[in-house]
Design a protein around this motif. Structure first.
Motif, short mmCIF file in Angstrom:
data_model
loop_
_atom_site.label_atom_id
_atom_site.label_comp_id
_atom_site.label_asym_id
_atom_site.label_seq_id
_atom_site.Cartn_x
_atom_site.Cartn_y
_atom_site.Cartn_z
N PRO A 149 0.84 -1.20 0.00
CA PRO A 149 0.00 0.00 0.00
C PRO A 149 0.88 1.26 0.00
O PRO A 149 1.68 1.43 0.89
CB PRO A 149 -0.76 -0.12 1.32
N GLY A 150 0.78 2.05 -1.01
CA GLY A 150 1.60 3.26 -1.05
C GLY A 150 2.50 3.26 -2.28
O GLY A 150 2.40 2.40 -3.15
N ASP A 151 3.39 4.24 -2.30
CA ASP A 151 4.20 4.45 -3.50
C ASP A 151 5.25 3.36 -3.68
O ASP A 151 5.79 2.84 -2.72
CB ASP A 151 4.91 5.80 -3.40
N LYS A 152 5.52 3.08 -4.95
CA LYS A 152 6.68 2.26 -5.33
C LYS A 152 7.41 3.05 -6.41
O LYS A 152 6.80 3.84 -7.12
CB LYS A 152 6.24 0.90 -5.87
N TYR A 153 8.68 2.79 -6.54
CA TYR A 153 9.44 3.58 -7.50
C TYR A 153 10.26 2.70 -8.43
O TYR A 153 10.72 1.63 -8.06
CB TYR A 153 10.40 4.53 -6.78
N VAL A 154 10.43 3.22 -9.66
CA VAL A 154 11.37 2.64 -10.61
C VAL A 154 12.48 3.66 -10.80
O VAL A 154 12.20 4.84 -11.04
CB VAL A 154 10.67 2.36 -11.95
N VAL A 155 13.70 3.24 -10.63
CA VAL A 155 14.81 4.18 -10.78
C VAL A 155 15.77 3.65 -11.83
O VAL A 155 16.10 2.46 -11.84
CB VAL A 155 15.54 4.39 -9.43
N CYS A 156 16.17 4.53 -12.73
CA CYS A 156 17.14 4.17 -13.74
C CYS A 156 18.50 4.73 -13.32
O CYS A 156 18.62 5.92 -13.00
CB CYS A 156 16.73 4.73 -15.09
N ASN A 157 19.49 3.86 -13.30
CA ASN A 157 20.83 4.28 -12.91
C ASN A 157 21.62 4.66 -14.15
O ASN A 157 22.20 3.82 -14.82
CB ASN A 157 21.51 3.13 -12.16
N SER A 158 21.59 5.94 -14.49
CA SER A 158 22.39 6.45 -15.60
C SER A 158 23.59 7.22 -15.08
O SER A 158 24.12 8.09 -15.75
CB SER A 158 21.55 7.37 -16.50
N ASP A 159 23.97 6.92 -13.84
CA ASP A 159 25.13 7.60 -13.27
C ASP A 159 26.38 6.85 -13.70
O ASP A 159 27.05 6.21 -12.91
CB ASP A 159 25.02 7.66 -11.75
N GLU A 160 26.65 6.96 -14.98
CA GLU A 160 27.70 6.14 -15.57
C GLU A 160 29.05 6.76 -15.29
O GLU A 160 29.48 7.68 -15.98
CB GLU A 160 27.44 6.07 -17.08
N GLY A 161 29.70 6.27 -14.23
CA GLY A 161 30.95 6.91 -13.84
C GLY A 161 32.14 5.98 -13.88
O GLY A 161 33.27 6.38 -13.61
N GLU A 162 31.91 4.74 -14.18
CA GLU A 162 33.00 3.75 -14.19
C GLU A 162 33.97 4.11 -15.32
O GLU A 162 33.57 4.20 -16.48
CB GLU A 162 32.39 2.37 -14.45
N PRO A 163 35.23 4.31 -14.99
CA PRO A 163 36.17 4.65 -16.05
C PRO A 163 36.15 3.60 -17.16
O PRO A 163 36.18 2.40 -16.89
CB PRO A 163 37.52 4.65 -15.32
N GLY A 164 36.04 4.05 -18.37
CA GLY A 164 36.00 3.15 -19.50
C GLY A 164 34.60 2.94 -20.05
O GLY A 164 34.43 2.44 -21.16
N THR A 165 33.59 3.34 -19.30
CA THR A 165 32.21 3.07 -19.72
C THR A 165 31.58 4.33 -20.31
O THR A 165 31.65 5.39 -19.71
CB THR A 165 31.37 2.61 -18.51
N PHE A 166 30.99 4.18 -21.50
CA PHE A 166 30.32 5.35 -22.11
C PHE A 166 29.17 4.91 -22.97
O PHE A 166 28.84 5.53 -23.97
CB PHE A 166 31.32 6.19 -22.91
N LYS A 167 28.54 3.79 -22.60
CA LYS A 167 27.44 3.27 -23.41
C LYS A 167 26.11 3.93 -23.08
O LYS A 167 25.32 4.24 -23.96
CB LYS A 167 27.33 1.76 -23.21
N ASP A 168 25.86 4.18 -21.76
CA ASP A 168 24.57 4.75 -21.36
C ASP A 168 24.43 6.17 -21.89
O ASP A 168 23.34 6.60 -22.26
CB ASP A 168 24.45 4.74 -19.83
N ARG A 169 25.54 6.87 -21.89
CA ARG A 169 25.54 8.22 -22.43
C ARG A 169 25.02 8.19 -23.86
O ARG A 169 24.13 8.96 -24.24
CB ARG A 169 26.96 8.78 -22.41
N ASP A 170 25.57 7.27 -24.69
CA ASP A 170 25.15 7.22 -26.09
C ASP A 170 23.74 6.69 -26.25
O ASP A 170 23.02 7.10 -27.15
CB ASP A 170 26.14 6.38 -26.90
N LEU A 171 23.34 5.78 -25.35
CA LEU A 171 21.97 5.28 -25.41
C LEU A 171 20.98 6.42 -25.24
O LEU A 171 19.99 6.53 -25.96
CB LEU A 171 21.74 4.25 -24.30
N MET A 172 21.26 7.27 -24.26
CA MET A 172 20.34 8.38 -24.00
C MET A 172 20.49 9.48 -25.03
O MET A 172 19.60 10.28 -25.24
CB MET A 172 20.58 8.93 -22.59
N ARG A 173 21.64 9.48 -25.68
CA ARG A 173 21.89 10.53 -26.66
C ARG A 173 21.22 10.19 -27.99
O ARG A 173 20.57 11.03 -28.61
CB ARG A 173 23.39 10.67 -26.85
N PHE A 174 21.32 8.91 -28.38
CA PHE A 174 20.83 8.55 -29.71
C PHE A 174 19.47 7.88 -29.70
O PHE A 174 18.81 7.82 -30.74
CB PHE A 174 21.86 7.62 -30.40
#
Lengths: 788, 444
Positions: free
Chosen positions: B80-105
């Motif tokens: 009973p009450g709110d539930k949430y869906v959270v997307c983790n686009s805090d892409e900070g791992e050195p070497g990773t840049f896929k989420d950035r392009d996913l949201m960009r393109f």
């Protein structure tokens, strides 16, 4: 492994710690279960009264089937769980954490103030290695200014965040936090801010290392040099239990003595730091007699002889009724008892300890001794509360903490007061009005409750029409399962205090809740028990000032600060022929009006008893010898009784006196009852503009705390100002920060005007009990404000 | 360039238009929001959506590789009450840049995935926490949200159904630790980004204390494609227990660094070939296969591996977020580790002891070795520090900081020893410089 259901409903789980079987309640953590078995698990950040942080990682233990060590403080027990606190895995994990804790911690315990009472030092003996493998540069953290009470050495901080969690969760205000990241993380207050909570000293106890230490005690002594003696706080009505630490007959530090039923493991700053006043330069250490306007030191025999002759002369010439006694409610039960017995023995009924009260019309109509109406420990279990006329956060800081706890559990606390001070919890409903209107406001709540419940209200309330907030408050109180209406110090000092009490009693009856008085002073209940108040034709505290006596006996009080009208008190004392002051301190005013000063011992130097606001009898011993020629008050009064030839003054010990007063009452006194019958209600007091709202700031409340230098440097001890809300300021055309002249009757003082949105409309809040405002007069009444 | 290469592309199938093809109309033209429409109008039950995901064996693309369908099924159904869906686009791992392009393109694929997630888990509110250093992408995502709202894909009674859902983007400030899911929740609540200890897990006590499911951007983006092709078909694109395709961010000493989408189970050699092979034809020395926190794998070993969760784990590393950092023979292992250790020292949140104190200690030792001040017992010291950090901290950052240290020392111990003994790199300085297009700073 099975679950067992006990009668009271908690599910008990069977677990095993280090091979010992145990049954623990479901939902408890591994560390709680271990403590239940008497097994110690090393820890720093865990504290039973604070939320779980699990950040120090010292309490890592091995749990069967878990691939890695688990923090005992944050791991809930599960059925059949097997825990090993000393297995190879656990010890290796704990030693690993200890090494990390020590790499950046200074390894200079000999110069650290915490040395000898440091959790890190203690645990390093068991879990640290003899030399550090860390050969790099060590971290240095700049110290922070947390105010006059807490000293910092932040390089020693291990970031356990106990202090951060305490200020937020217990003290109720976010004053500390962790800034920056990683190795550079620092505990700090807000920029340019200090820690000003009235409970701030507890972070010293909580700090497991030497990062936060007591500023007044700093480098005063080593913990192992100090003797630890139990005592009881002489300040608010709570009767907090103390450990007083003494070296060379001098009190050097005060710590809480844990008592879950009273102060838990906390102390208010007042209880903790007021000991500094014991060593004040204003301590009176020799009897003194004024002769031809000059003070000369006397020996006890001469001084007491002088007193007995003076009192005998006045009784003979002007009648015994021209002698009055003003007794401090902070005096011990024994002193209060002997003082009233002495006065009555020489034929005077004029004795009172309720010095700040201004309404005595309930005298003779009370069913019993006013008290908290419940145990202190029940306060945090209340679910509906109406707080009437109370600066509770400052007056009884630890009771305020319990109320805060109740609110966290879902209690609805409503407030009826002349000032909307921040209680550090959100009140459910508020009714804020000028002091004169408080009885009417409370009457509205009574009426609303009666109407809502469909019972007849007191006929005197026929003209009362409840307002919206009164109805809201009444409704919430009617829902109470554990409800209470609590009358604060301000309500007890109010000119219609009897009306407030009677209305409170009516409300309690209607709503089926309890009525309680928040104890003003250590012996606010004890004074009644000792019968230190007038009977029959005797004059009460206000009458003794309004109808000046020829002689006054003062016990532990400075009436210009401690009475409802300091100005009247000064006038009365100055005209008296003889003023005998039994006191631990001398002041300029006292040297002026008194004729004899008899040095009596403050709480630390005498045995005695306080009866706390919950009626609890707490006796204590002296923790040091009296300073100089000081003598315990009961001994002085006993000898005076002998000299004045009053019968029954042959006590050999304070215990003998206590036993006579209490007559077999043990633990808690009997006769506690907050009902009052036959009080005629005063509801039609016209409001005037402006009315004075006078609080007694916590660090001005009694003679001892007024002389504690560190507390006097705290933010709560700032000099009084004239505080008005924005509407009042603009109606007067006065800017905040400008100098104003405040007139009350024919008295006037100059004060700085200050904007305070909490003050009720048409009111000026000017603190009492301060040398700057004594000349203003009564705590209640109308006054005018003009540009200076 | 948007995408440099792909085999059987799904999530990147809409990237062809580059910066011109991200708008709602383009996405819809590619068949976007059809699955949302289908789920809502045909009243596909939430359980069926989750069952499809379970069948697809979609594993979390953020690094841990937890099966997504299973995670979604952990959300309490009748809360009973709110539930949430959270997307983790805090892409900070050195070497990773896929989420950035996913949201960009193709931002709408993420949005559609999150809406379907909200439907499947009974949540009415979603948040996308976007890394602080990609502000332009955050702005584009906000624009995409506006488009979706205007088109009725977000808001009350979406597409005439009884399902209402609102989605918000949140711009972080770039702290690596906020990519840890509970640190992210703290940050999203407006507090200092510090991980919470678990249990309780976010599924029972998440954002604002309510049940919350957090998935990676790529995970959400895959959802519409999985529903379209069916769980079985998606699984079959990859290999058993490693369903579907995955984005790999290839960086380092390759000719064509960038994002590649390939089915899980594709050989690393193939990926390297797609990335244009080694730059200058030099020899492959080592690969960090899954972002900076994954232990390093020597080149010759890597050439025999396939790119999927199980194969990389078997080789002692992690597929992680799919950031493949390729290093050739010009790289000094000590210097590479020094840089990595500095990152974790800098990014530790400071909450718990082993990580707060240990990351700085490890960095300082490696820094000393790199700068010719190593001591004979340093390696023994380092290898005794790492097990005291791993598994002892509140979150995985401690492990992430310790794993590169133990990994590098395990595989390149001789280089470290050479460094300590000779006070200089085994790889000559001019060789190191030759491998870089920019000056790497003074080395010994």
């Amino acid at each position: 492994m099975g679950r067992q259901y006990l009668l009271y409903g908690a599910v008990m789980l069977e677990i095993e710690i280090d091979g010992q079987a145990a049954q623990v309640a479901e939902g408890s953590t591994v560390i709680e279960a271990a403590h239940q078995l008497g097994i110690y698990i090393p820890h720093f950040c865990y504290h039973k009264k604070l939320s779980i942080a699990a950040n120090c990682r010292m309490c890592l233990v091995q749990v069967e089937k878990a691939p890695k060590p688990m923090p005992a403080c944050a791991t809930p027990v599960s059925p059949g769980m097997k825990i090993f606190t000393h297995s190879d895995m656990a010890i290796k994990a704990q030693k690993g954490v200890m090494e990390f804790l020590l790499i950046n911690h200074p390894l200079d315990c000999p110069i650290c103030d915490q040395g000898g009472e440091c959790q890190l030092q203690d645990l390093a003996v068991g879990y640290g290695s003899s030399a550090s493998r860390y050969q790099e540069e060590k971290r240095v953290v700049s110290n922070k200014d947390l105010g006059p009470l807490v000293s910092t050495d932040m390089t020693r901080c291990i970031n356990c965040t106990r202090c951060v969690r305490f200020t937020q969760e217990i003290a109720g205000v976010m004053e500390l936090g962790q800034a920056f990241r990683g190795e550079f993380a620092e505990i700090m207050p807000f920029v340019e801010k200090t820690v000003d909570s009235e409970l701030s000293g507890n972070i010293i106890d909580l700090c497991p290392v030497g990062a936060l230490t007591s500023k007044p005690f700093r480098f005063g002594a080593r913990t192992w040099e100090l003797s630890r003696r139990k005592s009881v706080s002489p300040h608010d009505g709570l009767g907090s239990n103390l450990i007083v630490q003494v070296l060379h007959n001098k009190v050097l530090r005060v710590l809480p003595l844990e008592n879950e039923e009273i102060n838990e493991c906390w102390l208010s700053d007042k209880d903790r730091f007021s000991y500094e006043g014991l060593n004040s330069e204003q301590r009176l250490t020799k009897p003194m007699v004024k002769q031809d306007g000059k003070w000369i030191e006397a020996d006890w025999a001469a001084a007491l002889d002088y007193v007995s002759h003076a009192l005998r002369d006045i009784a003979a010439k002007d009648g015994a009724e021209s002698i009055g006694a003003l007794l401090s409610p902070h005096a011990t039960l024994e002193e209060l008892y002997l003082a009233q017995k002495l006065l009555r023995g020489i034929g005077s009924e004029n004795v009172d300890f309720r010095l700040r009260h201004s309404d005595f019309s309930a005298d003779g109509k009370r069913a019993g001794t006013p008290w908290l109406g419940m145990k202190v420990a029940e306060v945090d279990k209340l679910d509906r509360v109406l707080l009437v006329g109370s600066f509770v956060r400052k007056d009884q800081p630890l009771l305020a903490q319990r109320l805060r706890k109740a609110v966290k559990r879902g209690a609805r606390v409503s407030v009826l007061h002349a000032s909307d001070d921040d209680l550090l919890f959100k009140p459910f409903a508020k009714a804020i009005a000028a002091p004169s209107q408080l009885p009417r406001l409370l009457a509205e709540v009574v009426k609303a409750a009666a109407e809502s419940k469909g019972v007849a209200a007191d006929a005197a309330l026929s003209a009362i029409v409840p307002g919206e907030s009164a109805r809201k408050i009444a409704e919430s109180l009617l829902e109470a399962r554990q409800g209470a209406i609590l009358l604060g110090n301000y309500a007890q000092q109010h000119p219609q205090a009897a009306t407030l009490q009677a209305l409170g009693h009516q409300l309690a009856e209607i709503a089926g809740i309890r009525l309680g008085f928040l104890g003003e002073a250590a012996n606010s209940v004890g004074g009644y028990v000792a019968e230190a108040l007038p009977k029959g034709q005797g004059l009460n505290a206000a009458q003794m000032l309004a109808q000046p006596r020829k002689a006054y006996v003062l016990l532990g009080t400075e009436p210009e600060m401690d009475t409802a009208d300091g100005r009247a008190a000064l006038a009365a004392l100055e005209q008296a022929k003889t003023v005998v002051a039994l006191t631990a301190f001398k002041s300029a005013a006292m040297l002026d009006y008194a004729d004899v000063l008899l040095p009596i011992a403050p709480f630390a130097e005498t045995s005695g008893t306080f009866v706390s606001t919950e009626g609890r009898v707490q006796s204590f011993y002296a923790v040091t010898k009296p300073q100089g020629d000081t003598r315990p008050g009961w001994k002085v009064l006993r000898v005076l009784g002998n000299l004045l030839e009053v019968a029954g003054f042959d006590y050999e010990s304070s215990e003998q006196i206590r036993d006579e007063v209490l007559a077999g009452q043990d633990g808690f006194v009997s006769g506690l009852d907050n009902a009052a019958s036959g009080v005629s209600l005063t509801l039609d007091v016209a409001a005037s503009t402006f009315e004075r709202v006078a609080d007694v700031p916590l660090y001005f409340a009694d003679a001892l705390v007024r002389r504690a230098p560190s507390l006097q440097a705290a933010r709560d001890a700032v000099a009084p100002t004239a505080r008005l809300n924005a509407a009042s300021l603009s109606s007067l055309g006065i800017a905040a920060g400008s100098l104003v002249r405040v007139r009350q009757g024919d008295a006037s003082v100059q004060l700085l005007a200050e904007l305070d949105g909490a003050v009720a409309d048409g009111c000026v809040r000017i603190a009492a009990a301060h040398v700057d405002t004594v000349s203003l007069g009564a705590m209640f009444g109308s006054l005018s404000v003009e540009r200076a | 360039m948007a995408l440099l290469g792909a085999i059987n592309p799904l999530m990147t199938s809409g990237w062809a238009g580059g910066d011109a093809g991200w708008r709602l109309k383009d996405y819809v033209a590619r068949g976007g929001y059809e699955m949302l429409r289908k789920v809502l109008t045909e009243k596909v039950s939430p359980d069926d959506v989750i069952a499809t995901l379970k069948a697809s064996v979609l594993r979390g693309r953020g690094g841990a590789g937890f099966p997504t369908g299973l995670k979604w099924s952990f959300m309490p159904k009748n809360f009973p009450g709110d539930k949430y869906v959270v997307c983790n686009s805090d892409e900070g791992e050195p070497g990773t840049f896929k989420d950035r392009d996913l949201m960009r393109f193709d931002p709408h694929s993420v949005i559609e995935g999150m809406i379907i997630a909200g439907y499947a888990m009974g949540a009415a509110r979603g948040y996308n926490y976007i890394h602080g250093e990609i502000f332009d992408v955050y702005q584009r995502f906000e624009e995409a949200l506006d488009e979706a709202r205007a088109a009725g894909f977000l808001g009350s009674n979406i597409l005439g159904s009884s399902f209402s859902y609102e989605l918000f983007a949140h711009h972080g400030y770039g702290a690596y630790i906020c990519g840890e899911e509970t640190g992210l929740l703290e940050s999203l609540e407006g507090k200092k980004g510090q991980p919470r200890f678990k249990p309780p897990f976010p599924a029972s006590y998440g954002l604002y204390g309510k049940p919350t499911t957090i998935n990676n951007t790529e995970t959400f983006a895959a959802v519409p494609f999985i529903l379209r092709m069916g769980g079985e078909a998606y699984l079959n694109m990859g290999k058993p227990n490693n369903g579907g395709t995955k984005l790999f961010s290839v960086s380092g000493h390759v000719n064509k660094p960038g994002n590649y989408e390939i089915p899980l189970g594709t050989p690393f050699a193939k990926l390297l070939e797609m990335a244009g092979g080694m730059r200058g034809g030099r020899k492959l020395k080592m690969v960090i296969p899954g972002g900076s926190s994954a232990p390093v794998i020597p080149g010759e070993m890597m050439m025999d591996l396939t790119m999927d969760y199980d194969a990389i784990a078997k080789a002692g590393s992690m597929l992680g977020s799919g950031a493949v950092i390729v290093m050739d023979e010009t790289v000094c292992a000590v210097k590479a580790l020094e840089r990595l250790s500095y990152f974790y020292f800098e990014e530790s949140c400071g909450q718990c002891t082993p990580c707060r104190e240990g990351t700085g200690w490890m960095y300082r030792i490696v820094h000393r070795i790199e700068n010719g001040e190593g001591r004979p017992d340093d390696l023994e010291l380092l290898t005794s520090i790492t097990p005291n950090i791993m598994g002892r901290t509140i979150c995985a950052l401690g492990d992430a900081a310790a794993m590169p240290v133990s990994g590098f020392i395990k595989h390149y111990r001789s280089e470290f020893e050479y460094h300590i003994e000779n006070k200089r790199c085994l790889v000559p300085r001019d060789v190191q410089w030759a491998g870089s297009t920019f000056y790497t700073g003074p080395s010994c």
